[in-house]
Write a protein that holds these residues in place. Sequence first.
Motif, PDB file in Angstrom:
ATOM      1  N   ILE A  15     -22.916  11.245   3.482  1.00  0.00           N
ATOM      2  CA  ILE A  15     -22.231   9.969   3.537  1.00  0.00           C
ATOM      3  C   ILE A  15     -22.879   9.075   2.484  1.00  0.00           C
ATOM      4  O   ILE A  15     -24.096   8.960   2.447  1.00  0.00           O
ATOM      5  N   GLY A  16     -22.039   8.502   1.648  1.00  0.00           N
ATOM      6  CA  GLY A  16     -22.592   7.605   0.654  1.00  0.00           C
ATOM      7  C   GLY A  16     -21.581   7.240  -0.400  1.00  0.00           C
ATOM      8  O   GLY A  16     -20.398   7.527  -0.276  1.00  0.00           O
ATOM      9  N   GLU A  17     -22.060   6.607  -1.438  1.00  0.00           N
ATOM     10  CA  GLU A  17     -21.216   6.151  -2.533  1.00  0.00           C
ATOM     11  C   GLU A  17     -21.290   7.151  -3.681  1.00  0.00           C
ATOM     12  O   GLU A  17     -22.366   7.604  -4.051  1.00  0.00           O
TER      13      GLU A  17
ATOM     14  N   LEU B  26     -17.406  10.811   2.532  1.00  0.00           N
ATOM     15  CA  LEU B  26     -18.011  11.619   3.584  1.00  0.00           C
ATOM     16  C   LEU B  26     -17.877  13.065   3.142  1.00  0.00           C
ATOM     17  O   LEU B  26     -16.763  13.528   2.862  1.00  0.00           O
ATOM     18  N   ILE B  27     -18.992  13.770   3.006  1.00  0.00           N
ATOM     19  CA  ILE B  27     -18.965  15.167   2.580  1.00  0.00           C
ATOM     20  C   ILE B  27     -19.412  16.023   3.755  1.00  0.00           C
ATOM     21  O   ILE B  27     -20.520  15.862   4.263  1.00  0.00           O
TER      22      ILE B  27
ATOM     23  N   PHE C   6     -21.465   8.199  11.696  1.00  0.00           N
ATOM     24  CA  PHE C   6     -22.055   9.495  11.365  1.00  0.00           C
ATOM     25  C   PHE C   6     -23.368   9.265  10.640  1.00  0.00           C
ATOM     26  O   PHE C   6     -23.535   8.283   9.931  1.00  0.00           O
ATOM     27  N   LYS C   7     -24.274  10.207  10.834  1.00  0.00           N
ATOM     28  CA  LYS C   7     -25.551  10.184  10.135  1.00  0.00           C
ATOM     29  C   LYS C   7     -25.699  11.493   9.367  1.00  0.00           C
ATOM     30  O   LYS C   7     -25.056  12.488   9.689  1.00  0.00           O
TER      31      LYS C   7
ATOM     32  N   GLU D 191     -17.675  22.501   0.551  1.00  0.00           N
ATOM     33  CA  GLU D 191     -17.793  21.086   0.919  1.00  0.00           C
ATOM     34  C   GLU D 191     -16.410  20.467   0.966  1.00  0.00           C
ATOM     35  O   GLU D 191     -15.616  20.633   0.044  1.00  0.00           O
ATOM     36  N   ALA D 192     -16.112  19.746   2.034  1.00  0.00           N
ATOM     37  CA  ALA D 192     -14.877  18.980   2.149  1.00  0.00           C
ATOM     38  C   ALA D 192     -15.245  17.521   1.910  1.00  0.00           C
ATOM     39  O   ALA D 192     -16.055  16.963   2.641  1.00  0.00           O
TER      40      ALA D 192
END
Length: 69
Positions: A1-3, A11-12, A31-32, A20-21
Amino acid sequence: IGEKEEYGKVLILEQVDGVEAWYIGLTLNEFKLYDYVEKGAILGESSDTEIKLLFKKNKEGVDYKTYLF
């Protein structure tokens, strides 16, 4: 999760087979990093008029049809 510079908030999800989606354009639920996500889980809601979904393996794009149908 990130930019990601090209996409904004992403979100990967890494699948068991290493694919990877990438979900782009979502207002994400809580989510963490390294959370396990159950099949059918609600990931979030659209933050815009569209949601983008990319599939990658080894940093290369793969055919989405293999994973959706």
